[in-house]
Design an enzyme around this catalytic site. Sequence first.
Site, PDB file in Angstrom:
ATOM      1  N   ASP A  34     116.183  84.014  12.051  1.00 43.80           N
ATOM      2  CA  ASP A  34     116.118  84.352  13.470  1.00 43.80           C
ATOM      3  C   ASP A  34     114.823  83.827  14.080  1.00 43.80           C
ATOM      4  O   ASP A  34     114.800  83.351  15.219  1.00 43.80           O
ATOM      5  CB  ASP A  34     116.193  85.871  13.661  1.00 43.80           C
ATOM      6  CG  ASP A  34     117.609  86.376  13.409  1.00 43.80           C
ATOM      7  OD1 ASP A  34     118.492  85.537  13.109  1.00 43.80           O
ATOM      8  OD2 ASP A  34     117.816  87.597  13.492  1.00 43.80           O
ATOM      9  N   ALA A  35     113.730  83.912  13.301  1.00 38.90           N
ATOM     10  CA  ALA A  35     112.429  83.472  13.825  1.00 38.90           C
ATOM     11  C   ALA A  35     112.435  81.968  14.090  1.00 38.90           C
ATOM     12  O   ALA A  35     111.922  81.497  15.112  1.00 38.90           O
ATOM     13  CB  ALA A  35     111.322  83.833  12.843  1.00 38.90           C
ATOM     14  N   GLU A  36     113.049  81.214  13.178  1.00 40.65           N
ATOM     15  CA  GLU A  36     113.121  79.764  13.374  1.00 40.65           C
ATOM     16  C   GLU A  36     113.958  79.419  14.612  1.00 40.65           C
ATOM     17  O   GLU A  36     113.626  78.514  15.381  1.00 40.65           O
ATOM     18  CB  GLU A  36     113.717  79.094  12.127  1.00 40.65           C
ATOM     19  CG  GLU A  36     112.737  79.046  10.964  1.00 40.65           C
ATOM     20  CD  GLU A  36     113.411  78.741   9.634  1.00 40.65           C
ATOM     21  OE1 GLU A  36     112.745  78.207   8.754  1.00 40.65           O
ATOM     22  OE2 GLU A  36     114.623  79.043   9.473  1.00 40.65           O
ATOM     23  N   TYR A  37     115.045  80.184  14.774  1.00 36.89           N
ATOM     24  CA  TYR A  37     115.908  79.971  15.943  1.00 36.89           C
ATOM     25  C   TYR A  37     115.118  80.249  17.227  1.00 36.89           C
ATOM     26  O   TYR A  37     115.132  79.460  18.167  1.00 36.89           O
ATOM     27  CB  TYR A  37     117.130  80.883  15.844  1.00 36.89           C
ATOM     28  CG  TYR A  37     118.044  80.832  17.047  1.00 36.89           C
ATOM     29  CD1 TYR A  37     118.968  79.798  17.191  1.00 36.89           C
ATOM     30  CD2 TYR A  37     117.994  81.810  18.042  1.00 36.89           C
ATOM     31  CE1 TYR A  37     119.813  79.740  18.294  1.00 36.89           C
ATOM     32  CE2 TYR A  37     118.832  81.768  19.142  1.00 36.89           C
ATOM     33  CZ  TYR A  37     119.739  80.736  19.262  1.00 36.89           C
ATOM     34  OH  TYR A  37     120.570  80.676  20.353  1.00 36.89           O
ATOM     35  N   ASP A  38     114.419  81.386  17.235  1.00 32.54           N
ATOM     36  CA  ASP A  38     113.631  81.741  18.423  1.00 32.54           C
ATOM     37  C   ASP A  38     112.600  80.666  18.743  1.00 32.54           C
ATOM     38  O   ASP A  38     112.328  80.372  19.902  1.00 32.54           O
ATOM     39  CB  ASP A  38     112.911  83.077  18.214  1.00 32.54           C
ATOM     40  CG  ASP A  38     113.884  84.238  18.268  1.00 32.54           C
ATOM     41  OD1 ASP A  38     115.020  84.027  18.754  1.00 32.54           O
ATOM     42  OD2 ASP A  38     113.527  85.334  17.797  1.00 32.54           O
ATOM     43  N   LEU A  84     153.429  87.287  23.894  1.00 32.83           N
ATOM     44  CA  LEU A  84     154.236  87.116  22.683  1.00 32.83           C
ATOM     45  C   LEU A  84     155.204  88.271  22.510  1.00 32.83           C
ATOM     46  O   LEU A  84     154.875  89.421  22.815  1.00 32.83           O
ATOM     47  CB  LEU A  84     153.327  87.088  21.449  1.00 32.83           C
ATOM     48  CG  LEU A  84     152.447  85.866  21.237  1.00 32.83           C
ATOM     49  CD1 LEU A  84     151.473  86.125  20.102  1.00 32.83           C
ATOM     50  CD2 LEU A  84     153.312  84.641  20.934  1.00 32.83           C
ATOM     51  N   GLU A 115     148.756  83.089  11.641  1.00 38.47           N
ATOM     52  CA  GLU A 115     147.354  83.328  11.983  1.00 38.47           C
ATOM     53  C   GLU A 115     147.152  84.776  12.409  1.00 38.47           C
ATOM     54  O   GLU A 115     148.107  85.451  12.764  1.00 38.47           O
ATOM     55  CB  GLU A 115     146.857  82.359  13.061  1.00 38.47           C
ATOM     56  CG  GLU A 115     147.826  82.011  14.145  1.00 38.47           C
ATOM     57  CD  GLU A 115     147.235  81.056  15.175  1.00 38.47           C
ATOM     58  OE1 GLU A 115     147.058  81.474  16.316  1.00 38.47           O
ATOM     59  OE2 GLU A 115     146.946  79.897  14.821  1.00 38.47           O
ATOM     60  N   ARG A 138     143.815  86.198  31.584  1.00 35.32           N
ATOM     61  CA  ARG A 138     145.237  85.917  31.625  1.00 35.32           C
ATOM     62  C   ARG A 138     145.877  86.374  32.936  1.00 35.32           C
ATOM     63  O   ARG A 138     146.739  85.699  33.488  1.00 35.32           O
ATOM     64  CB  ARG A 138     145.944  86.605  30.459  1.00 35.32           C
ATOM     65  CG  ARG A 138     147.363  86.134  30.268  1.00 35.32           C
ATOM     66  CD  ARG A 138     147.931  86.676  28.977  1.00 35.32           C
ATOM     67  NE  ARG A 138     148.683  87.873  29.252  1.00 35.32           N
ATOM     68  CZ  ARG A 138     149.949  87.871  29.638  1.00 35.32           C
ATOM     69  NH1 ARG A 138     150.603  86.743  29.746  1.00 35.32           N
ATOM     70  NH2 ARG A 138     150.563  88.985  29.904  1.00 35.32           N
ATOM     71  N   CYS A 421     147.402 126.071  34.178  1.00 37.36           N
ATOM     72  CA  CYS A 421     146.413 126.860  34.901  1.00 37.36           C
ATOM     73  C   CYS A 421     146.805 126.742  36.364  1.00 37.36           C
ATOM     74  O   CYS A 421     146.847 125.637  36.906  1.00 37.36           O
ATOM     75  CB  CYS A 421     145.018 126.283  34.674  1.00 37.36           C
ATOM     76  SG  CYS A 421     143.830 126.920  35.868  1.00 37.36           S
ATOM     77  N   CYS A 426     140.326 125.008  39.892  1.00 36.59           N
ATOM     78  CA  CYS A 426     139.802 125.036  38.517  1.00 36.59           C
ATOM     79  C   CYS A 426     138.946 123.793  38.251  1.00 36.59           C
ATOM     80  O   CYS A 426     139.408 122.666  38.441  1.00 36.59           O
ATOM     81  CB  CYS A 426     140.976 125.087  37.539  1.00 36.59           C
ATOM     82  SG  CYS A 426     140.478 124.821  35.820  1.00 36.59           S
TER      83      CYS A 426
HETATM   84  S1  IVH Z   1     149.415  82.850  20.921  1.00 37.62           S
HETATM   85  C1  IVH Z   1     152.405  81.435  23.969  1.00 37.62           C
HETATM   86  N1  IVH Z   1     147.810  83.514  18.939  1.00 37.62           N
HETATM   87  O1  IVH Z   1     148.140  88.357  21.719  1.00 37.62           O
HETATM   88  C2  IVH Z   1     151.396  81.840  22.952  1.00 37.62           C
HETATM   89  N2  IVH Z   1     147.978  84.999  20.780  1.00 37.62           N
HETATM   90  O2  IVH Z   1     150.546  89.862  22.451  1.00 37.62           O
HETATM   91  C3  IVH Z   1     150.672  83.066  23.334  1.00 37.62           C
HETATM   92  N3  IVH Z   1     146.564  86.984  20.607  1.00 37.62           N
HETATM   93  O3  IVH Z   1     148.350  87.235  25.039  1.00 37.62           O
HETATM   94  C4  IVH Z   1     149.530  83.488  22.547  1.00 37.62           C
HETATM   95  N4  IVH Z   1     145.641  86.492  18.676  1.00 37.62           N
HETATM   96  O4  IVH Z   1     145.994  87.412  23.955  1.00 37.62           O
HETATM   97  C5  IVH Z   1     148.315  83.873  20.134  1.00 37.62           C
HETATM   98  N5  IVH Z   1     146.421  83.963  17.152  1.00 37.62           N
HETATM   99  C6  IVH Z   1     146.904  84.309  18.332  1.00 37.62           C
HETATM  100  C7  IVH Z   1     146.518  85.497  18.975  1.00 37.62           C
HETATM  101  C8  IVH Z   1     147.097  85.810  20.205  1.00 37.62           C
HETATM  102  C9  IVH Z   1     145.693  87.363  19.667  1.00 37.62           C
HETATM  103  C10 IVH Z   1     146.882  87.739  21.833  1.00 37.62           C
HETATM  104  C11 IVH Z   1     146.945  86.903  23.083  1.00 37.62           C
HETATM  105  C12 IVH Z   1     148.328  87.139  23.644  1.00 37.62           C
HETATM  106  C13 IVH Z   1     148.700  88.440  23.014  1.00 37.62           C
HETATM  107  C14 IVH Z   1     150.210  88.604  22.936  1.00 37.62           C
END
Ligand code: IVH
Length: 670
Positions: A34-38, A84, A115, A138, A421, A426
């Site tokens: 952290d010190a080097e970064y600062d 989603l 993912e 969004r 109540c 109240c």
């Molecule tokens: S894909 C059309 N990937 O989950 C594709 N969303 O419930 C839309 N989210 O609005 C999103 N991790 O905010 C995607 N690896 C991920 C995600 C992700 C979190 C959120 C995102 C989306 C919401 C949907």
Amino acid sequence: MDQTEARSRHDALCRAIQEHNYRYYVLDAPALTDAEYDKLFRELLALEEANPNLVSPASPSQRVGAAPRAGFVPMAHRVRMYSLDNAYTEDDLRDFDRRIRERLEPDASFHYIAEPKIDGASIEVVYENGVLRAGITRGDGQTGEDVTESVRTIRALPLELRDKRTFTLRGEVYIHRADLAAVNRTRTAAGEEPFANPRNAASGSLRLLDTRLVAERPLRIALYDLVETYFESHHAMLQGLMELGLPTHREEELVQDLDGALAYIHRFEKRRSKLPYDTDGVVLKVDELALRPGLGFTARFPRWATAYKYAAEQARTVVLNISADVGRTGALTPVADLEPVQLSGTVVSRASLHNLDYVAAKDVRVGDTVTIQKAGEIIPQVLEVDFAQRPPDAAPWEPPDACPVCHTKAVRVEGEAAIRCPNVACPGRLKAAVFHFTRRAAMDIDHIGHVLIDQLVDQGLLLNLADIFALPAKRDAVAALERMGEKSADNLVAAVAAARTGRPFHRLVTGLGIPHVGTVAAELIADRYGNLRALLDADPASLKESLAEIHGIGPKIAESVAAFVADPNQRRVLEAILEHGVETVAPAPKAAPTGPLAGMSFCVTGTLTEPREEVWKRIEAAGGEVHRSVKNGTTYLVAGGKVGKTKIEAAEKKGTKVIDEAALRTLLGD
Ligand code: IVH
């Protein structure tokens, strides 16, 4: 140092600092102390002070803006941001997989990319010619809020890319569990409401007006999408983002098929608790980008992706006491005080027991060992009792016979699983009402949470909802409250002043806490009356009927609203709200309806070949208006089978033409 040297040193420092941010925030593998970064950062500041011409918006010194912003402006997404669909079981995922295969060519081969679903706030980030230009929430998917200044404070995100092309990226702004806990400790100490979950923390922080405050929130970002991409697959795109120096979650895995995806889901279930941030599931996406357009979108979701949600985490603990909370309508809600227990990253010491019937049905008693569950942002709930562990002396819970706050004798509500109540004055009810009134879904007043509301009510600074708008005049008394101080008082005053004008009328209606009126009913009522004055001036003799005529408002809601508006106590408060200069804005006028039935209104009665709701929907879809009863101006009474004579006579009296179902179909153009 001459200009050329200064410039090249400046470039090197900017690059080194960004590289370090990336290693620190994304790779979790800092190469500097952290010190080097600062030291690097101080050198940069000194160099810029000596050579102001070197300061560019892309310099790490420029992440934080100078003056607080006045507010947020809407900003449109160039490409819609979808949400989603959710899957909760393996069967749901098999259905998802089957639907994809049915839509693709029989011999199409594809992979899934799995993912983590990060619990945060969605964001769009735009780089133009390699320079970070926009951060947009969004919102409703079409239009969000411009939070560019906030996004610039996220240190993992480069302000400038090596690649000078234009990129529209999507991802999640989130916060580490430990950082959230620290932020919440500070908030609680300042008398502010702690954030209920990482999502609220992320979106609440992005929406802070003062970027200096945003910069204090340790926000992170993981990008998972490049809109209008030139990559062939999602996994190549994620790799490409990483190579650009952009932060990604780095947890993705490319799998062969659904079984591979299920294996990831099982593995990740163990891994997720070890990650420093919260995830609530796994997102599966078709990896081959060329196949996605053929799969397309439903109204809200892509068909090529889904979110598998893990079951909410559960924990076992012991009930220490059962007490009752007073709600804004006076309803006394049983609450379990628990032996503190760790659940989904927080320590839980209270859980909801919903209502008297719930306590009776689950037979929850003091001393019981119970399973509790937290689902999303909702407060934990008691799921079930482990009867084998029940102490022999545990007695069934007796609901209180008096309000725990004002000690007025509680009353049982006929036909409801609640005791109330009945005391409109109240303090417990008022506190709950003020809390509700100030939430985001209502009047959206910041800097006021449970702790402050308790003090304001207890000190007599708030006697009713309208008094909230008198707080600016009582600023010094507010500042003198325990744990408040000058700055917090000023913040509160500014937040109240901001809410005085420009809030949509339906938010005010929601905030009033009229029994049975939720956001949907509030919008319908707001649409009809436009402002509070008009609602108060409506003829009391016919208000209930007029409300019931609003399509979507049933008799119970109409009755409740009419009673609320007629109640002299409530009227006084509503008038006072107006006297304090509260001016809401009317809902945006709806576009004039179009369609074959535009300008006509219909009341439907008797038995028809379709359920009545369906007929209503078709009338509205064709631009017609639906009336619940025949009133002056109703164009047609559609009479199905078995219609009473009185209806027909009423129609004739009001000059409404009576037609049969076949005639309606002709009008509809069937
Ligand atoms: S894909 C059309 N990937 O989950 C594709 N969303 O419930 C839309 N989210 O609005 C999103 N991790 O905010 C995607 N690896 C991920 C995600 C992700 C979190 C959120 C995102 C989306 C919401 C949907």
